[in-house]
Design a protein around this motif. Structure first.
Motif, short mmCIF file in Angstrom:
data_model
loop_
_atom_site.label_atom_id
_atom_site.label_comp_id
_atom_site.label_asym_id
_atom_site.label_seq_id
_atom_site.Cartn_x
_atom_site.Cartn_y
_atom_site.Cartn_z
N ALA A 35 1.21 -1.55 -0.48
CA ALA A 35 0.01 -0.10 -0.12
C ALA A 35 1.03 1.29 -0.17
O ALA A 35 0.63 2.14 0.82
N ASN A 36 1.92 1.44 -0.79
CA ASN A 36 2.22 2.94 -0.71
C ASN A 36 3.21 2.74 -2.31
O ASN A 36 2.73 2.17 -3.45
N TYR A 37 3.72 4.06 -3.09
CA TYR A 37 3.86 3.79 -3.92
C TYR A 37 4.87 3.15 -5.53
O TYR A 37 4.61 3.22 -6.11
N ASN A 38 5.04 2.13 -4.89
CA ASN A 38 6.32 1.21 -4.60
C ASN A 38 5.63 -0.16 -5.95
O ASN A 38 6.22 -0.15 -7.23
N GLN A 39 3.77 -0.07 -5.07
CA GLN A 39 3.22 -1.07 -6.24
C GLN A 39 4.08 -2.21 -6.37
O GLN A 39 4.21 -3.26 -7.73
N HIS A 40 4.14 -3.19 -4.91
CA HIS A 40 5.20 -4.52 -5.40
C HIS A 40 3.20 -5.54 -4.84
O HIS A 40 2.09 -4.97 -4.75
N SER A 41 3.66 -5.90 -5.77
CA SER A 41 2.78 -7.21 -6.10
C SER A 41 2.95 -8.48 -5.62
O SER A 41 4.30 -8.99 -5.53
N ASP A 42 1.62 -9.48 -4.86
CA ASP A 42 2.07 -10.32 -4.28
C ASP A 42 0.70 -11.23 -5.05
O ASP A 42 -0.49 -11.03 -4.74
N TYR A 43 0.82 -12.92 -4.61
CA TYR A 43 -0.19 -13.81 -3.55
C TYR A 43 -0.29 -13.94 -2.59
O TYR A 43 0.44 -13.65 -1.86
N VAL A 44 -1.38 -13.61 -1.69
CA VAL A 44 -1.58 -14.09 -0.42
C VAL A 44 -3.17 -15.36 -0.33
O VAL A 44 -4.08 -15.15 -1.31
N SER A 65 -15.01 -21.42 21.93
CA SER A 65 -14.59 -21.38 20.12
C SER A 65 -12.38 -21.63 20.11
O SER A 65 -11.84 -20.46 21.04
N TYR A 66 -12.58 -21.96 19.42
CA TYR A 66 -10.85 -22.17 18.40
C TYR A 66 -10.69 -21.49 17.96
O TYR A 66 -11.35 -22.30 17.02
N ARG A 67 -9.66 -20.46 16.21
CA ARG A 67 -9.80 -20.27 15.51
C ARG A 67 -8.03 -19.29 15.04
O ARG A 67 -7.75 -19.10 15.29
N PRO A 68 -8.05 -20.88 14.35
CA PRO A 68 -6.18 -20.55 13.86
C PRO A 68 -6.13 -20.33 12.42
O PRO A 68 -7.50 -21.06 12.13
N GLU A 69 -5.37 -19.44 12.11
CA GLU A 69 -5.51 -18.70 11.02
C GLU A 69 -3.92 -19.30 10.65
O GLU A 69 -2.80 -18.56 11.60
N TYR A 70 -3.90 -18.80 8.77
CA TYR A 70 -2.22 -19.34 8.54
C TYR A 70 -2.30 -18.17 7.54
O TYR A 70 -3.24 -18.83 6.68
N THR A 71 -1.39 -17.29 6.84
CA THR A 71 -1.40 -15.86 6.33
C THR A 71 -0.43 -16.89 5.42
O THR A 71 1.11 -16.41 6.09
N ARG A 72 -0.18 -16.84 4.17
CA ARG A 72 1.18 -17.10 3.12
C ARG A 72 1.02 -16.17 1.82
O ARG A 72 0.03 -16.17 1.67
N PHE A 73 2.25 -14.85 1.75
CA PHE A 73 2.73 -14.87 1.05
C PHE A 73 3.91 -15.42 0.48
O PHE A 73 4.49 -16.07 -0.09
N GLN A 74 3.16 -15.20 -1.51
CA GLN A 74 3.86 -16.28 -2.39
C GLN A 74 5.60 -15.73 -2.47
O GLN A 74 6.59 -16.02 -2.51
N LYS A 75 5.82 -13.82 -2.76
CA LYS A 75 6.57 -13.88 -3.25
C LYS A 75 7.41 -12.87 -1.87
O LYS A 75 8.63 -13.32 -1.68
N TYR A 76 6.49 -12.55 -1.13
CA TYR A 76 7.51 -11.93 0.33
C TYR A 76 7.40 -12.99 1.51
O TYR A 76 6.09 -12.88 2.50
N SER A 77 7.71 -14.12 1.30
CA SER A 77 6.97 -15.20 2.50
C SER A 77 7.72 -14.61 4.22
O SER A 77 7.36 -15.48 4.70
N VAL A 78 9.19 -13.44 3.58
CA VAL A 78 9.16 -13.39 5.49
C VAL A 78 8.25 -12.85 5.70
O VAL A 78 8.58 -12.78 7.65
N ARG A 79 7.15 -12.74 5.49
CA ARG A 79 5.82 -12.29 5.77
C ARG A 79 4.66 -13.24 6.60
O ARG A 79 3.46 -11.89 6.75
#
Length: 372
Positions: A35-44, A65-79
C-alpha cells in the motif's frame, strides 16, 4: 454469573450442546501488497479453522471457540504468520432484553525478520440490548483490548471503547441507526522503553493519551424482497492524540500498518454506500464504495527522501474504495451444510500530499467455506 456458567457446563444433559467446525480457504492477488507508491504485487493465501462448542437453553447460551489461521505470501514469504484466537462468549435473556459478554485471547506469530509484529492480546466486550418497542432497540456497552508486543514493548498498549446505539425500523422497510462512541488508548511502556536495535529512538506527540469520539449515522432501505440499499456517514474526531512513531538520526519512520497508522492518528469524515442483491437461487451480489477524508493530527507529510514538505503540512489523504462480490451455496446430497463459494474484487485509490502514500491498488480473491 460465574455460577450460572458452571451450572450450564455441568448439567449438559438438560441443555443442547453442539460441536461446530468451519473451514475456510482463500486465495488472492494484490497489485500493491504494501500500500505505497512502489506498487509491489504478491499472491496471498490463507487457511482457517473455526471450532466451537455451544451450550444453549431457552434463556441463555454459552460458546467456547478456537480459531487458528495461517496467512502465506508467495513472493514476500518473510511476512507469513500464524494467528491464534480463542475465547468464551455467553448471553442471558431477560424477557425481551439481552445481556451479552465475551472474553478472548489471541496471539500472532511471525518469522524472525518480522518478529517485531508478534503480539499477544486479551480482549473482551459486554453489551446490553433494550427493547423499547417491536421496532425500536437501544444498545449500550463497551469493549477493551490489551496488546503486548514482546519484541517491541514500546508499542504495547491498552484501549477501551464505550458506545450508545439506537436502531429504529419502520413499516416502509426503512431502518435508521445512530451511534456515538468514545475511545481511549494509552501505552503500557514509557517512551524511553527499549525498542528494536535498528530504530532505537522514539518520537511521540502529546502526553501519552489518545481520546477520540466517533459519530455514526446509517440509513438502510429494503427496495424489494431481494434488494437492500444502505448509506452510512461516519465522523471521527480526536480530542487528544499521542500516536507513537519511530525515529532515527535520518528522520522519522512511518508506515501504513497497524503499529503506526492507527485510527487515533487522524480525524476522518467517511461516506459509504452498500448494496445487497439476491440474483437467483442462492447467488448473492454485494457491492459498495466509500470515500473518506483523513486529516492526520500529528504526522507530517514528507517527500520521498523523508524531508518535510515546505510549510510543514500534516499528511492528508483522500481515499476511495469500491468493491463487489458474489457468493453461492452448493448443497450435496450427503452434506448436512452447504459449501459456500465467494469471489470478491476490491479497488482502492489513495490521493495523499505525502507522495509515498499516493497510490492505487486492487485485490481479487476467491474463497471456499464449509461448515460441518
Amino acid at each position: 454469573m460465574l455460577k450460572r456458567i458452571f451450572i450450564v457446563l455441568m448439567l449438559s444433559s438438560t441443555v443442547f450442546a453442539q460441536l461446530g467446525i468451519q473451514t475456510e480457504l482463500t486465495q488472492g492477488y494484490s497489485t500493491n501488497i504494501f500500500a505505497n507508491y512502489n506498487q509491489h504485487s504478491d499472491y496471498v493465501s490463507s487457511a482457517e479453522i473455526f471450532v466451537h462448542r455451544d451450550w444453549v437453553e431457552e434463556w441463555s447460551g454459552l460458546r467456547v471457540s478456537y480459531r487458528p489461521e495461517y496467512t502465506r505470501f508467495q513472493k514476500y514469504s518473510v511476512r507469513n504468520y500464524w494467528l491464534h484466537r480463542g475465547g468464551i462468549q455467553g448471553f442471558r435473556q431477560f424477557g425481551e432484553n439481552r445481556l451479552t459478554a465475551a472474553l478472548y485471547a489471541s496471539a500472532r506469530i511471525h518469522s524472525q525478520e518480522y518478529k517485531w509484529y508478534e503480539y499477544s492480546q486479551w480482549s473482551g466486550y459486554t453489551e446490553w440490548k433494550q427493547r423499547l418497542n417491536p421496532q425500536w432497540f437501544v444498545y449500550t456497552g463497551g469493549n477493551f483490548q490489551i496488546r503486548d508486543y514482546s519484541a517491541f514493548p514500546v508499542f504495547s498498549r491498552w484501549q477501551g471503547l464505550l458506545y450508545l446505539r439506537q436502531s429504529r425500523s419502520f413499516n416502509t422497510g426503512t431502518s435508521i441507526i445512530a451511534e456515538m462512541d468514545f475511545m481511549y488508548r494509552n501505552y503500557l511502556k514509557s517512551k524511553t522503553a527499549s525498542g528494536v536495535d535498528l530504530l532505537p529512538l522514539l518520537v511521540t506527540k502529546g502526553n501519552g493519551e489518545n481520546l477520540q469520539w466517533v459519530g455514526i449515522f446509517k440509513v438502510a432501505q429494503s427496495l424489494s424482497k431481494t434488494t437492500g440499499l444502505s448509506t452510512r456517514l461516519l465522523y471521527r474526531k480526536s480530542m487528544s492524540s499521542s500516536v507513537r512513531y519511530l525515529g532515527s538520526v535520518e528522520g522519522t519512520y512511518y508506515s501504513d500498518d497497524e503499529l503506526f497508522d492507527t485510527v487515533f492518528g487522524f480525524d476522518e469524515l467517511r461516506l459509504q454506500l452498500d448494496l445487497k442483491q439476491r440474483l437467483w437461487g442462492t447467488i448473492l451480489l454485494t457491492a459498495g464504495m466509500f470515500y473518506t477524508d483523513r486529516q492526520y493530527t500529528s504526522r507530517l507529510a514528507l517527500d520521498l527522501s523523508g524531508t518535510p514538505l515546505p510549510g510543514y503540512p500534516s499528511r492528508r489523504d483522500y481515499r476511495t474504495l469500491a468493491w463487489a462480490g458474489l457468493s453461492k451455496s452448493f448443497t450435496a446430497l450427503s452434506a448436512r451444510n452447504p459449501l459456500n463459494l465467494e469471489i470478491e474484487y476490491l479497488w482502492k485509490q489513495n490521493h495523499s500530499n505525502d507522495p509515498y502514500y499516493d497510490y492505487a491498488s486492487s485485490y481479487f480473491s476467491i474463497g471456499l467455506r464449509q461448515s460441518f
